[in-house]
Design a protein around this motif. Sequence first.
Motif, PDB file in Angstrom:
ATOM      1  N   LEU A   4       0.861  -1.180   0.000  1.00 40.04           N
ATOM      2  CA  LEU A   4       0.000   0.000   0.000  1.00 40.04           C
ATOM      3  C   LEU A   4       0.898   1.232   0.000  1.00 40.04           C
ATOM      4  CD1 LEU A   4      -2.341  -1.276   2.861  1.00 40.04           C
ATOM      5  CD2 LEU A   4      -2.820  -1.372   0.417  1.00 40.04           C
ATOM      6  N   VAL A   5       0.673   2.117  -0.958  1.00 34.87           N
ATOM      7  CA  VAL A   5       1.494   3.323  -1.050  1.00 34.87           C
ATOM      8  C   VAL A   5       0.575   4.529  -1.075  1.00 34.87           C
ATOM      9  CG1 VAL A   5       3.232   4.572  -2.357  1.00 34.87           C
ATOM     10  CG2 VAL A   5       3.290   2.066  -2.294  1.00 34.87           C
ATOM     11  N   GLU A   6       0.540   5.248   0.049  1.00 30.67           N
ATOM     12  CA  GLU A   6      -0.297   6.439   0.187  1.00 30.67           C
ATOM     13  C   GLU A   6       0.489   7.682  -0.225  1.00 30.67           C
ATOM     14  OE1 GLU A   6      -1.420   3.537   3.556  1.00 30.67           O
ATOM     15  OE2 GLU A   6       0.434   4.381   2.776  1.00 30.67           O
ATOM     16  N   SER A   7      -0.223   8.652  -0.795  1.00 30.98           N
ATOM     17  CA  SER A   7       0.406   9.902  -1.195  1.00 30.98           C
ATOM     18  C   SER A   7      -0.633  11.007  -1.203  1.00 30.98           C
ATOM     19  CB  SER A   7       1.053   9.761  -2.572  1.00 30.98           C
ATOM     20  OG  SER A   7       0.073   9.453  -3.547  1.00 30.98           O
ATOM     21  N   GLY A   8      -0.151  12.246  -1.323  1.00 28.21           N
ATOM     22  CA  GLY A   8      -1.048  13.382  -1.483  1.00 28.21           C
ATOM     23  C   GLY A   8      -1.245  14.235  -0.246  1.00 28.21           C
ATOM     24  N   GLY A   9      -0.679  13.825   0.867  1.00 30.90           N
ATOM     25  CA  GLY A   9      -0.806  14.628   2.075  1.00 30.90           C
ATOM     26  C   GLY A   9       0.015  15.902   1.995  1.00 30.90           C
ATOM     27  N   GLY A  10      -0.121  16.718   3.026  1.00 31.42           N
ATOM     28  CA  GLY A  10       0.616  17.967   3.070  1.00 31.42           C
ATOM     29  C   GLY A  10      -0.004  18.916   4.061  1.00 31.42           C
ATOM     30  N   LEU A  11       0.351  20.177   3.918  1.00 30.53           N
ATOM     31  CA  LEU A  11      -0.148  21.232   4.790  1.00 30.53           C
ATOM     32  C   LEU A  11      -1.301  21.953   4.099  1.00 30.53           C
ATOM     33  CD1 LEU A  11       0.136  23.018   7.344  1.00 30.53           C
ATOM     34  CD2 LEU A  11       1.769  24.407   6.035  1.00 30.53           C
ATOM     35  N   ALA A  12      -2.404  22.091   4.788  1.00 32.91           N
ATOM     36  CA  ALA A  12      -3.552  22.817   4.257  1.00 32.91           C
ATOM     37  C   ALA A  12      -4.071  23.781   5.306  1.00 32.91           C
ATOM     38  CB  ALA A  12      -4.662  21.844   3.841  1.00 32.91           C
ATOM     39  N   GLN A  13      -4.668  24.864   4.865  1.00 31.72           N
ATOM     40  CA  GLN A  13      -5.295  25.816   5.776  1.00 31.72           C
ATOM     41  C   GLN A  13      -6.703  25.341   6.132  1.00 31.72           C
ATOM     42  OE1 GLN A  13      -5.158  29.727   3.992  1.00 31.72           O
ATOM     43  NE2 GLN A  13      -3.063  30.053   4.743  1.00 31.72           N
ATOM     44  N   PRO A  14      -7.205  25.741   7.266  1.00 32.93           N
ATOM     45  CA  PRO A  14      -8.604  25.429   7.579  1.00 32.93           C
ATOM     46  C   PRO A  14      -9.518  25.897   6.462  1.00 32.93           C
ATOM     47  CG  PRO A  14      -7.494  26.293   9.505  1.00 32.93           C
ATOM     48  CD  PRO A  14      -6.525  26.441   8.363  1.00 32.93           C
ATOM     49  N   GLY A  15     -10.460  25.012   6.089  1.00 28.66           N
ATOM     50  CA  GLY A  15     -11.334  25.293   4.962  1.00 28.66           C
ATOM     51  C   GLY A  15     -10.778  24.853   3.625  1.00 28.66           C
ATOM     52  N   GLY A  16      -9.543  24.415   3.611  1.00 32.70           N
ATOM     53  CA  GLY A  16      -8.902  23.997   2.372  1.00 32.70           C
ATOM     54  C   GLY A  16      -9.216  22.563   1.994  1.00 32.70           C
ATOM     55  N   SER A  17      -8.550  22.106   0.942  1.00 32.35           N
ATOM     56  CA  SER A  17      -8.805  20.775   0.393  1.00 32.35           C
ATOM     57  C   SER A  17      -7.497  20.055   0.094  1.00 32.35           C
ATOM     58  CB  SER A  17      -9.609  20.889  -0.907  1.00 32.35           C
ATOM     59  OG  SER A  17     -10.859  21.503  -0.694  1.00 32.35           O
ATOM     60  N   ILE A 104      -6.966  -5.869   6.865  1.00 34.87           N
ATOM     61  CA  ILE A 104      -6.543  -7.242   6.580  1.00 34.87           C
ATOM     62  C   ILE A 104      -5.110  -7.329   6.078  1.00 34.87           C
ATOM     63  CG2 ILE A 104      -8.911  -7.938   6.120  1.00 34.87           C
ATOM     64  CD1 ILE A 104      -8.182  -8.040   3.128  1.00 34.87           C
ATOM     65  N   TRP A 105      -4.520  -6.192   5.717  1.00 38.68           N
ATOM     66  CA  TRP A 105      -3.146  -6.203   5.204  1.00 38.68           C
ATOM     67  C   TRP A 105      -2.206  -5.439   6.139  1.00 38.68           C
ATOM     68  CZ3 TRP A 105      -5.819  -4.117   0.291  1.00 38.68           C
ATOM     69  CH2 TRP A 105      -6.361  -5.176  -0.442  1.00 38.68           C
ATOM     70  N   ALA A 106      -0.905  -5.646   5.939  1.00 44.16           N
ATOM     71  CA  ALA A 106       0.075  -4.836   6.656  1.00 44.16           C
ATOM     72  C   ALA A 106      -0.046  -3.386   6.213  1.00 44.16           C
ATOM     73  CB  ALA A 106       1.482  -5.361   6.388  1.00 44.16           C
ATOM     74  N   TRP A 107       0.235  -2.475   7.121  1.00 47.05           N
ATOM     75  CA  TRP A 107       0.098  -1.053   6.819  1.00 47.05           C
ATOM     76  C   TRP A 107       1.193  -0.550   5.884  1.00 47.05           C
ATOM     77  CZ3 TRP A 107      -4.351   0.982   8.123  1.00 47.05           C
ATOM     78  CH2 TRP A 107      -5.039   0.516   9.233  1.00 47.05           C
ATOM     79  N   GLY A 108       0.837   0.453   5.097  1.00 49.00           N
ATOM     80  CA  GLY A 108       1.823   1.203   4.358  1.00 49.00           C
ATOM     81  C   GLY A 108       2.427   2.285   5.238  1.00 49.00           C
ATOM     82  N   GLN A 109       3.138   3.214   4.594  1.00 50.15           N
ATOM     83  CA  GLN A 109       3.832   4.245   5.382  1.00 50.15           C
ATOM     84  C   GLN A 109       2.911   5.389   5.786  1.00 50.15           C
ATOM     85  OE1 GLN A 109       3.822   4.231   2.111  1.00 50.15           O
ATOM     86  NE2 GLN A 109       3.453   6.376   1.558  1.00 50.15           N
ATOM     87  N   GLY A 110       1.750   5.477   5.167  1.00 53.08           N
ATOM     88  CA  GLY A 110       0.826   6.569   5.465  1.00 53.08           C
ATOM     89  C   GLY A 110       1.266   7.873   4.832  1.00 53.08           C
ATOM     90  N   THR A 111       0.377   8.869   4.907  1.00 55.58           N
ATOM     91  CA  THR A 111       0.683  10.195   4.408  1.00 55.58           C
ATOM     92  C   THR A 111       0.180  11.215   5.424  1.00 55.58           C
ATOM     93  OG1 THR A 111       0.539  11.679   2.490  1.00 55.58           O
ATOM     94  CG2 THR A 111      -1.427  10.373   3.000  1.00 55.58           C
ATOM     95  N   GLN A 112       1.036  12.167   5.771  1.00 60.92           N
ATOM     96  CA  GLN A 112       0.732  13.136   6.821  1.00 60.92           C
ATOM     97  C   GLN A 112      -0.148  14.253   6.269  1.00 60.92           C
ATOM     98  OE1 GLN A 112       1.809  13.408  10.281  1.00 60.92           O
ATOM     99  NE2 GLN A 112       0.238  15.024  10.237  1.00 60.92           N
ATOM    100  N   VAL A 113      -1.223  14.546   6.961  1.00 63.11           N
ATOM    101  CA  VAL A 113      -2.078  15.691   6.669  1.00 63.11           C
ATOM    102  C   VAL A 113      -2.042  16.615   7.877  1.00 63.11           C
ATOM    103  CG1 VAL A 113      -4.441  16.454   6.286  1.00 63.11           C
ATOM    104  CG2 VAL A 113      -3.563  14.428   5.082  1.00 63.11           C
ATOM    105  N   THR A 114      -1.684  17.862   7.626  1.00 65.47           N
ATOM    106  CA  THR A 114      -1.643  18.861   8.689  1.00 65.47           C
ATOM    107  C   THR A 114      -2.523  20.030   8.273  1.00 65.47           C
ATOM    108  OG1 THR A 114       0.609  18.225   9.276  1.00 65.47           O
ATOM    109  CG2 THR A 114      -0.172  20.359  10.073  1.00 65.47           C
ATOM    110  N   VAL A 115      -3.474  20.369   9.128  1.00 68.92           N
ATOM    111  CA  VAL A 115      -4.378  21.477   8.857  1.00 68.92           C
ATOM    112  C   VAL A 115      -4.100  22.568   9.881  1.00 68.92           C
ATOM    113  CG1 VAL A 115      -6.756  22.210   8.540  1.00 68.92           C
ATOM    114  CG2 VAL A 115      -6.082  19.850   7.995  1.00 68.92           C
ATOM    115  N   SER A 116      -3.576  23.671   9.392  1.00 69.00           N
ATOM    116  CA  SER A 116      -3.170  24.743  10.299  1.00 69.00           C
ATOM    117  C   SER A 116      -3.096  26.040   9.525  1.00 69.00           C
ATOM    118  CB  SER A 116      -1.808  24.421  10.905  1.00 69.00           C
ATOM    119  OG  SER A 116      -1.334  25.517  11.677  1.00 69.00           O
ATOM    120  N   SER A 117      -3.400  27.134  10.221  1.00 71.55           N
ATOM    121  CA  SER A 117      -3.255  28.445   9.608  1.00 71.55           C
ATOM    122  C   SER A 117      -1.878  29.019   9.913  1.00 71.55           C
ATOM    123  CB  SER A 117      -4.354  29.386  10.103  1.00 71.55           C
ATOM    124  OG  SER A 117      -4.361  29.444  11.508  1.00 71.55           O
TER     125      SER A 117
END
Length: 117
Positions: A4-17, A104-117
């Motif tokens: 499992l390979v997660e991607s797309g996380g990052g820093l977003a402002q409140p109300g963002g996407s 049911i599977w071993a976890w991937g590395q995950g992707t960090q999501v941070t929501v902050s102004s």
Amino acid sequence: QVQLVESGGGLAQPGGSLRLSCAVSASMFRLYAMGWYRQAPGKQRDLVARISSQSGTQYADSVKGRFTISRDNAMNTVYLEMNDLKPEDTAVYYCNSPRGDNPIWAWGQGTQVTVSS
């Protein structure tokens, strides 16, 4: 061994996407239900969205109306579209195939999501 390979996380402002992606190496991917989990610091890992093999969806109350899970069986990929983000959405996000709420599977590395102004 499914990867499992997660991607797309990052820093977003409140109300963002943000849009998360998870590439899954499982053969017969289309037959598996898939889910997105998240784990905030000091908290347990919880299932927040699931999509069945036939694309029926369910959401935790905390994300209902703001997050949308989808899948592309041709690409062996599951997505999580996150809108109207809140600071409490800050977490590491993981995908997996849930049986009940349990993966049911071993976890991937995950992707960090941070929501902050």
